[in-house]
Design an enzyme around this catalytic site. Structure first.
Site, PDB file in Angstrom:
ATOM      1  N   ARG A  39      50.941  45.648 -20.955  1.00 16.13           N
ATOM      2  CA  ARG A  39      49.799  44.918 -21.518  1.00 16.13           C
ATOM      3  C   ARG A  39      49.571  43.599 -20.775  1.00 16.13           C
ATOM      4  O   ARG A  39      48.435  43.196 -20.549  1.00 16.13           O
ATOM      5  CB  ARG A  39      50.014  44.666 -23.012  1.00 16.13           C
ATOM      6  CG  ARG A  39      49.697  45.914 -23.837  1.00 16.13           C
ATOM      7  CD  ARG A  39      50.281  45.856 -25.229  1.00 16.13           C
ATOM      8  NE  ARG A  39      49.848  44.717 -25.992  1.00 16.13           N
ATOM      9  CZ  ARG A  39      50.512  44.218 -27.040  1.00 16.13           C
ATOM     10  NH1 ARG A  39      51.650  44.764 -27.428  1.00 16.13           N
ATOM     11  NH2 ARG A  39      50.040  43.185 -27.684  1.00 16.13           N
ATOM     12  N   ARG A  96      37.176  42.040 -22.949  1.00 12.92           N
ATOM     13  CA  ARG A  96      38.415  42.102 -22.182  1.00 12.92           C
ATOM     14  C   ARG A  96      38.181  42.575 -20.758  1.00 12.92           C
ATOM     15  O   ARG A  96      39.137  42.662 -19.990  1.00 12.92           O
ATOM     16  CB  ARG A  96      39.355  43.105 -22.849  1.00 12.92           C
ATOM     17  CG  ARG A  96      40.523  42.502 -23.599  1.00 12.92           C
ATOM     18  CD  ARG A  96      41.211  43.675 -24.273  1.00 12.92           C
ATOM     19  NE  ARG A  96      42.592  43.461 -24.580  1.00 12.92           N
ATOM     20  CZ  ARG A  96      43.035  43.052 -25.766  1.00 12.92           C
ATOM     21  NH1 ARG A  96      42.207  42.773 -26.727  1.00 12.92           N
ATOM     22  NH2 ARG A  96      44.322  42.937 -25.974  1.00 12.92           N
ATOM     23  N   LYS A 119      45.969  34.787 -30.583  1.00 12.36           N
ATOM     24  CA  LYS A 119      44.526  34.928 -30.820  1.00 12.36           C
ATOM     25  C   LYS A 119      44.219  35.369 -32.247  1.00 12.36           C
ATOM     26  O   LYS A 119      43.298  34.862 -32.867  1.00 12.36           O
ATOM     27  CB  LYS A 119      43.910  36.002 -29.904  1.00 12.36           C
ATOM     28  CG  LYS A 119      43.955  35.724 -28.443  1.00 12.36           C
ATOM     29  CD  LYS A 119      43.242  36.840 -27.678  1.00 12.36           C
ATOM     30  CE  LYS A 119      43.889  38.212 -27.828  1.00 12.36           C
ATOM     31  NZ  LYS A 119      45.176  38.370 -27.155  1.00 12.36           N
ATOM     32  N   ARG A 170      54.684  46.911 -34.357  1.00 13.19           N
ATOM     33  CA  ARG A 170      53.491  47.617 -33.895  1.00 13.19           C
ATOM     34  C   ARG A 170      53.865  48.558 -32.763  1.00 13.19           C
ATOM     35  O   ARG A 170      54.677  48.194 -31.914  1.00 13.19           O
ATOM     36  CB  ARG A 170      52.476  46.582 -33.370  1.00 13.19           C
ATOM     37  CG  ARG A 170      51.228  46.464 -34.195  1.00 13.19           C
ATOM     38  CD  ARG A 170      50.426  45.266 -33.790  1.00 13.19           C
ATOM     39  NE  ARG A 170      49.924  45.362 -32.406  1.00 13.19           N
ATOM     40  CZ  ARG A 170      49.116  44.469 -31.851  1.00 13.19           C
ATOM     41  NH1 ARG A 170      48.719  43.411 -32.533  1.00 13.19           N
ATOM     42  NH2 ARG A 170      48.708  44.604 -30.612  1.00 13.19           N
ATOM     43  N   ARG A 210      57.618  40.204 -32.869  1.00 11.46           N
ATOM     44  CA  ARG A 210      56.558  40.290 -33.897  1.00 11.46           C
ATOM     45  C   ARG A 210      56.811  41.463 -34.842  1.00 11.46           C
ATOM     46  O   ARG A 210      57.149  42.549 -34.416  1.00 11.46           O
ATOM     47  CB  ARG A 210      55.203  40.462 -33.208  1.00 11.46           C
ATOM     48  CG  ARG A 210      54.066  40.710 -34.186  1.00 11.46           C
ATOM     49  CD  ARG A 210      52.733  40.373 -33.607  1.00 11.46           C
ATOM     50  NE  ARG A 210      52.381  41.184 -32.444  1.00 11.46           N
ATOM     51  CZ  ARG A 210      51.303  40.941 -31.689  1.00 11.46           C
ATOM     52  NH1 ARG A 210      50.507  39.931 -31.954  1.00 11.46           N
ATOM     53  NH2 ARG A 210      51.030  41.717 -30.654  1.00 11.46           N
TER      54      ARG A 210
HETATM   55  P1  ADP Z   1      46.980  41.881 -28.048  1.00 12.48           P
HETATM   56  O1  ADP Z   1      45.922  40.912 -27.661  1.00 12.48           O
HETATM   57  O2  ADP Z   1      48.196  41.215 -28.597  1.00 12.48           O
HETATM   58  O3  ADP Z   1      47.280  42.873 -26.944  1.00 12.48           O
HETATM   59  P2  ADP Z   1      45.092  43.440 -29.651  1.00 12.48           P
HETATM   60  O4  ADP Z   1      45.261  43.887 -31.043  1.00 12.48           O
HETATM   61  O5  ADP Z   1      43.930  42.570 -29.325  1.00 12.48           O
HETATM   62  O6  ADP Z   1      46.472  42.755 -29.262  1.00 12.48           O
HETATM   63  O7  ADP Z   1      44.986  44.725 -28.690  1.00 12.48           O
HETATM   64  C1  ADP Z   1      45.916  45.797 -28.770  1.00 12.48           C
HETATM   65  C2  ADP Z   1      45.422  47.010 -27.953  1.00 12.48           C
HETATM   66  O8  ADP Z   1      44.165  47.473 -28.477  1.00 12.48           O
HETATM   67  C3  ADP Z   1      45.149  46.771 -26.466  1.00 12.48           C
HETATM   68  O9  ADP Z   1      46.340  46.883 -25.690  1.00 12.48           O
HETATM   69  C4  ADP Z   1      44.154  47.896 -26.170  1.00 12.48           C
HETATM   70  O10 ADP Z   1      44.779  49.167 -26.056  1.00 12.48           O
HETATM   71  C5  ADP Z   1      43.313  47.929 -27.428  1.00 12.48           C
HETATM   72  N1  ADP Z   1      42.133  47.011 -27.344  1.00 12.48           N
HETATM   73  C6  ADP Z   1      41.859  45.970 -28.181  1.00 12.48           C
HETATM   74  N2  ADP Z   1      40.718  45.345 -27.833  1.00 12.48           N
HETATM   75  C7  ADP Z   1      40.249  46.002 -26.737  1.00 12.48           C
HETATM   76  C8  ADP Z   1      39.129  45.834 -25.879  1.00 12.48           C
HETATM   77  N3  ADP Z   1      38.237  44.845 -26.073  1.00 12.48           N
HETATM   78  N4  ADP Z   1      38.979  46.687 -24.844  1.00 12.48           N
HETATM   79  C9  ADP Z   1      39.838  47.673 -24.622  1.00 12.48           C
HETATM   80  N5  ADP Z   1      40.934  47.899 -25.372  1.00 12.48           N
HETATM   81  C10 ADP Z   1      41.159  47.071 -26.418  1.00 12.48           C
END
Ligand code: ADP
Length: 222
Positions: free
Chosen positions: A173, A90, A15, A162, A129
């Site tokens: 996750r 999400r 994404k 990360r 990654r």
């Molecule tokens: P990925 O999609 O690879 O998990 P992101 O950078 O989008 O990576 O998200 C990493 C973390 O950031 C999530 O596991 C969560 O803890 C937090 N996070 C990101 N976006 C949201 C969201 N919209 N709602 C709740 N937590 C979020």
């Protein structure tokens, strides 16, 4: 040409990378809640401290925190000509909140894209990654090997993993995605905008071309 897009999909599906390419293509900002949260964690702000435990466990941070971040980004002039939302919404409450934010501004979404890939590929992509601590470049051990320096010749800083990319967190996750985010696919499929599924396997360029082609066809049809 502006565009108001949401790019959804499980962790590791690409994404962020594809969201950035779409943002460039349409000349709009990519609004990534994950990046906003990481910036708050790195800066050690009160918000960052409030969400650190959720983030490191691979749990979602509370809806109201994320909605506050997105509302702030929308209020900045940045997003007025369009946006690519990456990693948001999400949960169903976040999607409802987004609907309200858009309605209050008299705008709608042009497309909700769902990138898809099999779970084995997601785990492989995430556990390999690596990100550059200095310039933010994202790469994979397959491309650079273990313990490598940033491949950008102007940077060469150290690459790190990360904190939420460790194997035990990755599994959580993916489970959180299935339980809390996957229901949103049906939510958007039923919505006026609809849901556009795109195959996220193959090279970065192949996925990019598929996404561009899908949007081009949708524009012609619309
Ligand atoms: P990925 O999609 O690879 O998990 P992101 O950078 O989008 O990576 O998200 C990493 C973390 O950031 C999530 O596991 C969560 O803890 C937090 N996070 C990101 N976006 C949201 C969201 N919209 N709602 C709740 N937590 C979020």
């Amino acid at each position: 040409m502006g565009a108001r897009l949401v790019i959804m999909g499980p962790p590791g599906v690409g994404k962020g990378t594809q969201g950035e390419l779409l943002a460039e293509r349409f000349g709009v900002p990519r609004l990534s809640t994950g990046d906003m949260i990481r910036a708050a964690l790195e800066a050690g702000t009160p918000l960052g401290e409030r969400v650190r435990a959720y983030y490191e466990a691979g749990e979602l941070v509370p809806d109201e925190v994320v909605l506050g971040l997105v509302a702030e980004a929308f209020d900045g002039s940045e997003a007025s000509g369009g946006f690519v939302l990456d990693g948001f919404p999400r949960t169903v409450p976040q999607a409802d909140g987004l609907g309200e934010l858009l309605a209050a501004r008299g705008i709608g979404l042009d497309a909700v894209l769902s990138l898809e890939a099999p779970e084995e590929e997601l785990v492989d992509r995430i556990s390999g990654r690596r990100v550059c601590a200095a310039c933010g470049l994202v790469t994979h051990v397959r491309a650079v090997g273990e313990a490598a320096a940033c491949p950008d010749s102007d940077c060469r800083a150290g690459l790190i993993q990360r904190s939420d990319d460790r194997a035990e967190t990755v599994r959580n996750r993916l489970a959180v995605y299935g339980a809390q985010t996957e229901p949103l696919l049906a939510y958007y499929a039923r919505s006026e905008t609809g849901l556009t599924a795109v195959d996220g396997t193959g090279t970065l360029e192949a996925v990019r071309d598929r996404l561009f082609e899908t949007l081009r066809t949708a524009e012609m049809a619309g």
